[in-house]
Design a protein around this motif. Structure first.
Motif, mmCIF file in Angstrom:
data_model
loop_
_atom_site.group_PDB
_atom_site.id
_atom_site.type_symbol
_atom_site.label_atom_id
_atom_site.label_comp_id
_atom_site.label_asym_id
_atom_site.label_seq_id
_atom_site.Cartn_x
_atom_site.Cartn_y
_atom_site.Cartn_z
ATOM 1 N N PRO A 139 0.839 -1.198 0.000
ATOM 2 C CA PRO A 139 0.000 0.000 0.000
ATOM 3 C C PRO A 139 0.883 1.262 0.000
ATOM 4 O O PRO A 139 1.977 1.238 0.578
ATOM 5 N N PRO A 140 0.449 2.354 -0.642
ATOM 6 C CA PRO A 140 1.280 3.558 -0.799
ATOM 7 C C PRO A 140 1.842 4.085 0.525
ATOM 8 O O PRO A 140 2.960 4.594 0.566
ATOM 9 N N LYS A 141 1.077 3.927 1.587
ATOM 10 C CA LYS A 141 1.464 4.474 2.889
ATOM 11 C C LYS A 141 2.834 3.975 3.355
ATOM 12 O O LYS A 141 3.580 4.714 3.983
ATOM 13 N N ILE A 142 3.153 2.725 3.075
ATOM 14 C CA ILE A 142 4.393 2.164 3.615
ATOM 15 C C ILE A 142 5.464 1.958 2.542
ATOM 16 O O ILE A 142 6.482 1.343 2.786
ATOM 17 N N GLN A 143 5.218 2.504 1.343
ATOM 18 C CA GLN A 143 6.177 2.274 0.262
ATOM 19 C C GLN A 143 7.524 2.938 0.512
ATOM 20 O O GLN A 143 8.568 2.317 0.349
ATOM 21 N N ALA A 144 7.497 4.213 0.948
ATOM 22 C CA ALA A 144 8.740 4.950 1.138
ATOM 23 C C ALA A 144 9.615 4.237 2.164
ATOM 24 O O ALA A 144 10.821 4.024 1.949
ATOM 25 N N MET A 145 9.005 3.844 3.261
ATOM 26 C CA MET A 145 9.718 3.123 4.314
ATOM 27 C C MET A 145 10.362 1.842 3.775
ATOM 28 O O MET A 145 11.522 1.533 4.057
ATOM 29 N N ASN A 146 9.596 1.116 2.957
ATOM 30 C CA ASN A 146 10.123 -0.159 2.467
ATOM 31 C C ASN A 146 11.217 0.023 1.424
ATOM 32 O O ASN A 146 12.138 -0.786 1.351
ATOM 33 N N LEU A 147 11.134 1.082 0.631
ATOM 34 C CA LEU A 147 12.225 1.341 -0.318
ATOM 35 C C LEU A 147 13.504 1.676 0.445
ATOM 36 O O LEU A 147 14.598 1.245 0.075
ATOM 37 N N LYS A 148 13.344 2.418 1.550
ATOM 38 C CA LYS A 148 14.497 2.723 2.397
ATOM 39 C C LYS A 148 15.097 1.440 2.960
ATOM 40 O O LYS A 148 16.302 1.220 2.964
ATOM 41 N N ALA A 149 14.212 0.567 3.436
ATOM 42 C CA ALA A 149 14.661 -0.712 4.001
ATOM 43 C C ALA A 149 15.378 -1.542 2.941
ATOM 44 O O ALA A 149 16.402 -2.173 3.207
ATOM 45 N N PHE A 150 14.839 -1.522 1.718
ATOM 46 C CA PHE A 150 15.438 -2.287 0.626
ATOM 47 C C PHE A 150 16.860 -1.798 0.352
ATOM 48 O O PHE A 150 17.806 -2.576 0.259
ATOM 49 N N ASN A 151 17.021 -0.470 0.263
ATOM 50 C CA ASN A 151 18.343 0.097 0.021
ATOM 51 C C ASN A 151 19.305 -0.224 1.160
ATOM 52 O O ASN A 151 20.478 -0.531 0.930
ATOM 53 N N LEU A 152 18.781 -0.181 2.388
ATOM 54 C CA LEU A 152 19.610 -0.501 3.551
ATOM 55 C C LEU A 152 20.123 -1.944 3.439
ATOM 56 O O LEU A 152 21.302 -2.212 3.653
ATOM 57 N N GLY A 153 19.209 -2.852 3.080
ATOM 58 C CA GLY A 153 19.590 -4.259 2.934
ATOM 59 C C GLY A 153 20.671 -4.439 1.891
ATOM 60 O O GLY A 153 21.639 -5.174 2.094
ATOM 61 N N GLN A 154 20.523 -3.746 0.762
ATOM 62 C CA GLN A 154 21.531 -3.849 -0.307
ATOM 63 C C GLN A 154 22.887 -3.334 0.166
ATOM 64 O O GLN A 154 23.920 -3.939 -0.074
ATOM 65 N N ARG A 155 22.850 -2.169 0.836
ATOM 66 C CA ARG A 155 24.097 -1.552 1.313
ATOM 67 C C ARG A 155 24.796 -2.460 2.311
ATOM 68 O O ARG A 155 25.996 -2.723 2.221
ATOM 69 N N GLN A 156 24.023 -2.972 3.252
ATOM 70 C CA GLN A 156 24.597 -3.843 4.280
ATOM 71 C C GLN A 156 25.208 -5.090 3.639
ATOM 72 O O GLN A 156 26.284 -5.535 4.026
ATOM 73 N N ALA A 157 24.496 -5.661 2.672
ATOM 74 C CA ALA A 157 24.985 -6.882 2.023
ATOM 75 C C ALA A 157 26.274 -6.593 1.269
ATOM 76 O O ALA A 157 27.198 -7.398 1.263
ATOM 77 N N ARG A 158 26.328 -5.429 0.629
ATOM 78 C CA ARG A 158 27.517 -5.074 -0.149
ATOM 79 C C ARG A 158 28.734 -5.001 0.769
ATOM 80 O O ARG A 158 29.799 -5.494 0.442
ATOM 81 N N THR A 159 28.576 -4.402 1.969
ATOM 82 C CA THR A 159 29.720 -4.274 2.850
ATOM 83 C C THR A 159 30.057 -5.577 3.568
ATOM 84 O O THR A 159 31.221 -5.859 3.820
ATOM 85 N N HIS A 160 29.035 -6.390 3.889
ATOM 86 C CA HIS A 160 29.317 -7.556 4.731
ATOM 87 C C HIS A 160 29.430 -8.876 3.971
ATOM 88 O O HIS A 160 30.075 -9.798 4.436
ATOM 89 N N PHE A 161 28.758 -9.003 2.844
ATOM 90 C CA PHE A 161 28.737 -10.304 2.158
ATOM 91 C C PHE A 161 29.740 -10.422 1.013
ATOM 92 O O PHE A 161 30.082 -11.521 0.614
ATOM 93 N N GLY A 162 30.192 -9.323 0.457
ATOM 94 C CA GLY A 162 31.059 -9.415 -0.712
ATOM 95 C C GLY A 162 30.260 -9.776 -1.953
ATOM 96 O O GLY A 162 29.030 -9.695 -1.950
ATOM 97 N N PRO A 163 30.936 -10.192 -3.025
ATOM 98 C CA PRO A 163 30.239 -10.464 -4.286
ATOM 99 C C PRO A 163 29.414 -11.749 -4.193
ATOM 100 O O PRO A 163 29.537 -12.510 -3.244
ATOM 101 N N ALA A 164 28.597 -11.980 -5.213
ATOM 102 C CA ALA A 164 27.727 -13.151 -5.251
ATOM 103 C C ALA A 164 28.560 -14.433 -5.240
ATOM 104 O O ALA A 164 29.663 -14.458 -5.783
#
Lengths: 205, 385
Positions: free
Chosen positions: A160-185
């Motif tokens: 729902p539109p109400k929680i979209q901004a929050m979830n996009l932020k969460a998505f970016n956070l997850g990507q950033r964290q994975a990039r720093t902690h997990f390394g490449p695929a």
């Protein structure tokens, strides 16, 4: 040109209420409609509304999928200790275990990747419910065939539109964290059926 | 699943649950009435119909107090000229049996979707099973013909729902669409064609003036025309055995006429009603007969067997009843064994045994622990047959 994919199986598992099924649904939506793969997503949960074991299976393939459930996993995301103990033995040799490091205090193996997803959601976003979207961001980073743009679109189309901004932020956070902690695929996924399909050869009559 | 025709029909792609596909199919078929009572694992059908029907022209959604009343409401809506449906699972399906019989007797077109879960009784609300197969055929009392269809994947859920409505309208009969928890709760990419890509059948309405109309008169197809209530055509509806005017009768000749017509209207269209799919059957020595989600496991099991050099084939049943006797016999060909995997203790395997008589060995593969039969189990059964 997108990579050709043989049967690739993912299982998300955890407790009812953690958003495990929504997570599977959004990843499946993104891979099916955004990236053009064949995807089946099945789910299994108890009769309880909250608590109890919950899981969501995804099968991803470039070819039509006959059997919709996961049998031997390429990736297991375990968000609770119980789920981790229960499903670890379904991992394929060389399959990847992803855990929520605060929930799974006793990983069954030393070979795993993990982040304290719930803590991240609480501290960085102030919204523990967005935990599953952080997992989605991290998984999008490690799956070579998942495109972040398709996933963001899937988030927008399913929430729902109400929680979209929050979830996009969460998505970016997850990507950033994975990039720093997990390394490449993981390399095993690069060479394992990920090459282009050989064109069919036939005699010209 | 995927369409191979060069010219792609107009439509859109969806990543949808089996239940969502059923609701899509119902709306495409022209369903304008839903009366129901929610129950896992069929609830999504009701949720979507509750959202979509009020947005459509003359669409009506009613939540009833229980499943008995639900089917009662559906029968009423159908008599008033609506295409009507309900969806339920095992426990609710048991409650609907009485009204299914009424709908057979009053020749009311309607669709009941039963998403099978573990039973008996409340059983396993969130686990799959195929225990309602014979209940769908013989659950209501009295000798009656009925059509029971099934679907094994999400695309088929959409197509078979449209087919269910078409058959209900064409033959003036209740149609049961049997799904299981796995098919209903699997999300898959499906293609939803525009409504005009489908052949939609609407019930025949009387062409004669109202004063000549006899509601249950014999016709060539055995299906009398059906006017909506309130359109000027008077008719009487009852669950009692009735004469051509719809009023109760005790005369053996009239009783026999009615009963024979009820059977004949279905019997004489077997080729139209009995739908099966086959896979690698031409030279198969071992044939798997499956339906619902088990048909998907079976397909992979058959492919695994073919890879190891065993000539295996699959017949998946879209129509369960009237049992597709001839289509199955045609495909048995040179087979020496038939395997019937089911998530029950053998409800279709006995039908297969009856049809195959003593021509081939029929083996049952049963699983009743609330989990699906896996491709590996079917592959093993094939290699041992």
């Amino acid at each position: 040109m997108k990579a050709h994919l043989k049967r690739f199986e993912i299982r998300f598992s955890g407790l009812g209420g953690q958003g495990v099924i929504t997570l599977g649904r959004i990843l499946g939506h993104g891979l099916a409609l955004g990236c053009g793969y064949n995807v089946t997503q099945t789910q299994s949960y108890g009769p309880e509304a909250r608590g109890g074991a919950s899981r969501s299976d995804l099968v991803i393939s470039s070819d039509p999928i006959s059997y919709p459930k996961a049998e031997s996993l390429d990736l297991l995301a375990a968000l609770s200790q119980e789920a981790c103990n229960k499903f670890y033995r379904h991992l394929k040799p060389g399959g990847i275990l992803l855990i929520e490091t605060d929930m799974v205090r006793q990983p069954p193996s030393n070979v795993f990747i993990g982040l304290p997803f719930t803590k991240l959601a609480k501290e960085k976003l102030g919204a523990p419910q967005a935990m599953n979207t952080i997992v989605l961001g991290a998984i999008t980073h490690i799956l070579p065939f998942a495109q972040p743009r398709a996933m963001k679109k899937a988030l927008e189309e399913n929430l729902p539109p109400k929680i979209q901004a929050m979830n996009l932020k969460a998505f970016n956070l997850g990507q950033r964290q994975a990039r720093t902690h997990f390394g490449p695929a993981p390399e095993i996924w690069e060479g394992n059926g990920m090459d282009e399909k050989e064109p069919d050869q036939r005699e010209v009559l | 699943m995927s369409r191979t025709s060069a010219k792609r029909p107009k439509g859109r792609e969806m990543f949808a649950l089996g239940n969502e596909a059923v609701a899509e199919g119902a709306l495409i078929a022209g369903c304008t009435f839903y009366g129901g009572y929610p129950i896992t694992p069929s609830s999504e059908i009701m949720e979507i119909m509750a959202r979509e029907l009020p947005r459509r022209e003359s669409g009506v959604f009613l939540q009833m107090e229980d499943e008995i009343a639900s089917l009662g409401a559906v029968i009423g809506a159908s008599l008033a000229g609506r295409k009507a449906m309900t969806a339920t699972s095992g426990p609710g399906f048991s409650l609907m049996q009485e009204h299914i019989g009424y709908a057979c007797m009053a020749e009311t077109p309607l669709v009941v979707v039963d998403v099978m879960r573990g039973g008996p009784s409340t059983g396993l609300p969130t686990s799959p099973a195929q225990g309602d197969v014979q209940q769908a055929r013989w659950g209501t009392h009295g000798d009656h013909p009925i059509i029971v269809l099934s679907a094994s994947n999400v695309q088929e859920c959409l197509e078979m729902t449209v087919t269910s409505f078409n058959m209900a309208e064409k033959y003036r009969t209740p149609v049961i669409l049997l799904l299981d928890e796995i098919t209903a709760h699997t999300r898959e990419k499906i293609f939803v064609p525009e409504p005009d890509e489908f052949a939609i059948f609407n019930r025949t309405v009387p062409a004669m003036p109202p004063e000549w109309y006899k509601p249950f008169e014999e016709t060539v197809r055995g299906v009398p025309p059906m006017p909506p209530l309130g359109s000027g055509y008077r008719f009487h509806t009852t669950g009692l055995t009735h004469d051509v005017n719809g009023f109760p009768t005790q005369r053996p000749d009239e009783i026999e006429d009615l009963m024979l017509r009820l059977f004949r209207k279905i019997d004489q269209f077997y080729p139209d009603i009995q739908l099966v799919d086959d896979h690698q059957c031409e030279d198969a020595e071992i044939i798997v007969v499956a339906y619902g989600s088990v048909a998907r496991s079976a397909r992979l099991g058959v492919d695994m067997a073919r890879e190891s050099g065993v000539k295996a084939g699959l017949v998946s049943l879209r129509t369960l009843f009237p049992f597709p006797r001839n289509p199955l016999i045609q495909r048995l060909g040179a087979a020496r064994a038939v395997i019937v995997p089911e998530m029950n203790m053998g409800q279709i395997s006995r039908e297969v045994k009856r049809v195959a008589s003593n021509r081939v060995q029929v083996r049952a593969l049963n699983r009743i622990d609330g989990d699906i039969i896996t491709p590996t189990q079917i592959y093993k059964a094939i290699s041992q047959a």
